[in-house]
Design a protein around this motif. Sequence first.
Motif, PDB file in Angstrom:
ATOM      1  N   ALA A  76       0.829  -1.203   0.000  1.00  0.00           N
ATOM      2  CA  ALA A  76       0.000   0.000   0.000  1.00  0.00           C
ATOM      3  C   ALA A  76       0.863   1.253   0.000  1.00  0.00           C
ATOM      4  N   THR A  77       0.360   2.295  -0.639  1.00  0.00           N
ATOM      5  CA  THR A  77       0.987   3.610  -0.522  1.00  0.00           C
ATOM      6  C   THR A  77       0.667   4.149   0.873  1.00  0.00           C
ATOM      7  N   PRO A  78       1.398   5.161   1.337  1.00  0.00           N
ATOM      8  CA  PRO A  78       1.054   5.742   2.645  1.00  0.00           C
ATOM      9  C   PRO A  78      -0.395   6.223   2.714  1.00  0.00           C
ATOM     10  N   ILE A  79      -0.928   6.755   1.625  1.00  0.00           N
ATOM     11  CA  ILE A  79      -2.319   7.233   1.635  1.00  0.00           C
ATOM     12  C   ILE A  79      -3.286   6.065   1.760  1.00  0.00           C
ATOM     13  N   GLU A  80      -3.024   4.967   1.039  1.00  0.00           N
ATOM     14  CA  GLU A  80      -3.880   3.782   1.169  1.00  0.00           C
ATOM     15  C   GLU A  80      -3.799   3.215   2.588  1.00  0.00           C
ATOM     16  N   PHE A  81      -2.601   3.179   3.129  1.00  0.00           N
ATOM     17  CA  PHE A  81      -2.360   2.662   4.478  1.00  0.00           C
ATOM     18  C   PHE A  81      -3.139   3.473   5.511  1.00  0.00           C
ATOM     19  N   LEU A  82      -3.018   4.798   5.426  1.00  0.00           N
ATOM     20  CA  LEU A  82      -3.761   5.662   6.352  1.00  0.00           C
ATOM     21  C   LEU A  82      -5.255   5.667   6.034  1.00  0.00           C
ATOM     22  N   GLY A  83      -5.595   5.530   4.760  1.00  0.00           N
ATOM     23  CA  GLY A  83      -7.006   5.491   4.370  1.00  0.00           C
ATOM     24  C   GLY A  83      -7.736   4.329   5.017  1.00  0.00           C
ATOM     25  N   ARG A  84      -7.115   3.145   4.966  1.00  0.00           N
ATOM     26  CA  ARG A  84      -7.726   1.954   5.577  1.00  0.00           C
ATOM     27  C   ARG A  84      -7.445   1.872   7.075  1.00  0.00           C
ATOM     28  N   ASN A  85      -6.467   2.648   7.551  1.00  0.00           N
ATOM     29  CA  ASN A  85      -6.039   2.592   8.951  1.00  0.00           C
ATOM     30  C   ASN A  85      -5.672   1.164   9.347  1.00  0.00           C
ATOM     31  N   ALA A  86      -5.050   0.463   8.383  1.00  0.00           N
ATOM     32  CA  ALA A  86      -4.668  -0.922   8.613  1.00  0.00           C
ATOM     33  C   ALA A  86      -3.664  -1.334   7.546  1.00  0.00           C
ATOM     34  N   GLY A  87      -2.766  -2.229   7.921  1.00  0.00           N
ATOM     35  CA  GLY A  87      -1.821  -2.753   6.956  1.00  0.00           C
ATOM     36  C   GLY A  87      -0.881  -3.735   7.609  1.00  0.00           C
ATOM     37  N   ASP A  88      -0.048  -4.353   6.764  1.00  0.00           N
ATOM     38  CA  ASP A  88       0.918  -5.301   7.304  1.00  0.00           C
ATOM     39  C   ASP A  88       2.298  -4.657   7.402  1.00  0.00           C
ATOM     40  N   CYS A  89       3.313  -5.462   7.718  1.00  0.00           N
ATOM     41  CA  CYS A  89       4.631  -4.911   8.031  1.00  0.00           C
ATOM     42  C   CYS A  89       5.226  -4.098   6.882  1.00  0.00           C
ATOM     43  N   GLU A  90       5.005  -4.533   5.624  1.00  0.00           N
ATOM     44  CA  GLU A  90       5.522  -3.763   4.494  1.00  0.00           C
ATOM     45  C   GLU A  90       4.947  -2.352   4.480  1.00  0.00           C
ATOM     46  N   ASP A  91       3.667  -2.243   4.777  1.00  0.00           N
ATOM     47  CA  ASP A  91       2.995  -0.943   4.739  1.00  0.00           C
ATOM     48  C   ASP A  91       3.547   0.011   5.793  1.00  0.00           C
ATOM     49  N   PHE A  92       3.835  -0.506   6.978  1.00  0.00           N
ATOM     50  CA  PHE A  92       4.457   0.316   8.026  1.00  0.00           C
ATOM     51  C   PHE A  92       5.820   0.821   7.569  1.00  0.00           C
ATOM     52  N   ALA A  93       6.655  -0.106   7.067  1.00  0.00           N
ATOM     53  CA  ALA A  93       8.013   0.249   6.663  1.00  0.00           C
ATOM     54  C   ALA A  93       8.012   1.233   5.492  1.00  0.00           C
ATOM     55  N   ILE A  94       7.137   1.006   4.521  1.00  0.00           N
ATOM     56  CA  ILE A  94       7.055   1.872   3.337  1.00  0.00           C
ATOM     57  C   ILE A  94       6.613   3.280   3.728  1.00  0.00           C
ATOM     58  N   ALA A  95       5.593   3.389   4.566  1.00  0.00           N
ATOM     59  CA  ALA A  95       5.095   4.707   4.987  1.00  0.00           C
ATOM     60  C   ALA A  95       6.189   5.476   5.730  1.00  0.00           C
ATOM     61  N   LYS A  96       6.931   4.790   6.577  1.00  0.00           N
ATOM     62  CA  LYS A  96       8.025   5.439   7.312  1.00  0.00           C
ATOM     63  C   LYS A  96       9.127   5.871   6.347  1.00  0.00           C
ATOM     64  N   TYR A  97       9.455   5.020   5.395  1.00  0.00           N
ATOM     65  CA  TYR A  97      10.499   5.338   4.414  1.00  0.00           C
ATOM     66  C   TYR A  97      10.151   6.611   3.643  1.00  0.00           C
ATOM     67  N   PHE A  98       8.969   6.666   3.061  1.00  0.00           N
ATOM     68  CA  PHE A  98       8.590   7.823   2.258  1.00  0.00           C
ATOM     69  C   PHE A  98       8.489   9.097   3.095  1.00  0.00           C
ATOM     70  N   THR A  99       8.029   8.963   4.308  1.00  0.00           N
ATOM     71  CA  THR A  99       7.902  10.140   5.163  1.00  0.00           C
ATOM     72  C   THR A  99       9.278  10.682   5.549  1.00  0.00           C
ATOM     73  N   LEU A 100      10.189   9.801   5.888  1.00  0.00           N
ATOM     74  CA  LEU A 100      11.543  10.249   6.238  1.00  0.00           C
ATOM     75  C   LEU A 100      12.267  10.840   5.030  1.00  0.00           C
ATOM     76  N   ARG A 101      12.008  10.309   3.844  1.00  0.00           N
ATOM     77  CA  ARG A 101      12.566  10.922   2.629  1.00  0.00           C
ATOM     78  C   ARG A 101      11.986  12.327   2.449  1.00  0.00           C
ATOM     79  N   ALA A 102      10.690  12.468   2.702  1.00  0.00           N
ATOM     80  CA  ALA A 102      10.055  13.786   2.599  1.00  0.00           C
ATOM     81  C   ALA A 102      10.630  14.758   3.617  1.00  0.00           C
ATOM     82  N   LEU A 103      11.145  14.221   4.708  1.00  0.00           N
ATOM     83  CA  LEU A 103      11.748  15.049   5.750  1.00  0.00           C
ATOM     84  C   LEU A 103      13.231  15.308   5.495  1.00  0.00           C
ATOM     85  N   GLY A 104      13.699  14.954   4.313  1.00  0.00           N
ATOM     86  CA  GLY A 104      15.049  15.309   3.911  1.00  0.00           C
ATOM     87  C   GLY A 104      16.133  14.313   4.267  1.00  0.00           C
ATOM     88  N   ILE A 105      15.771  13.148   4.770  1.00  0.00           N
ATOM     89  CA  ILE A 105      16.790  12.143   5.070  1.00  0.00           C
ATOM     90  C   ILE A 105      17.235  11.500   3.767  1.00  0.00           C
TER      91      ILE A 105
END
Length: 199
Positions: A76-105
Amino acid sequence: MLYADAVIDIFSPDLFNKVEKEYNQEARERVEQWQQLVLSVQAEKEEEKLAQVNRFFNRVRFVDDIRVWEQEDYWATPIEFLGRNAGDCEDFAIAKYFTLRALGIAPEKLRLMYVRALKLKQSHMVLAYFKEPESMPLILDNINKQILPANYRRDLQPIYSFNADGLWAAKAQGRGRKIKNKGGHSAWESLMNKIEHGH
């Protein structure tokens, strides 16, 4: 290809309206909270960004893909993950990855890492953060919600790791060696395509 740091540009009234229409008002509020997180921690040190992002996404419910998406394996994309408010381990890791990239890491500091969760006897995905190229990575996880160095996570056996730049075979608890990968990681490329088209 769209790079992860472009996620910061996706927040718009159109996006929030789309999320509300596709999911519900609560989903819209979760995406708005995600935007507030991204905006509020921009100036923080990297360790604080890790802590805030890890805490934010670990509030989402863990649910297997088959129950959420009626598929065995769905990234799932971060929006899909937050949209459903549910996901598996890949979804957690992916959402964190994209958010930290957005934060300049920088991308070279982040790896999505497949591991074997030894106590659960199953495959699992976490996000690894390398402060320096040869440093012991910190592990952001939805099972153990505390951010710990990889050598403190004896319950995890690394298999391989990757980011937008390619795949790495895991070597002990560190970065490992890069694997040449002509076709790319199909699930990753599918995920990037969904993000590029606004999902």
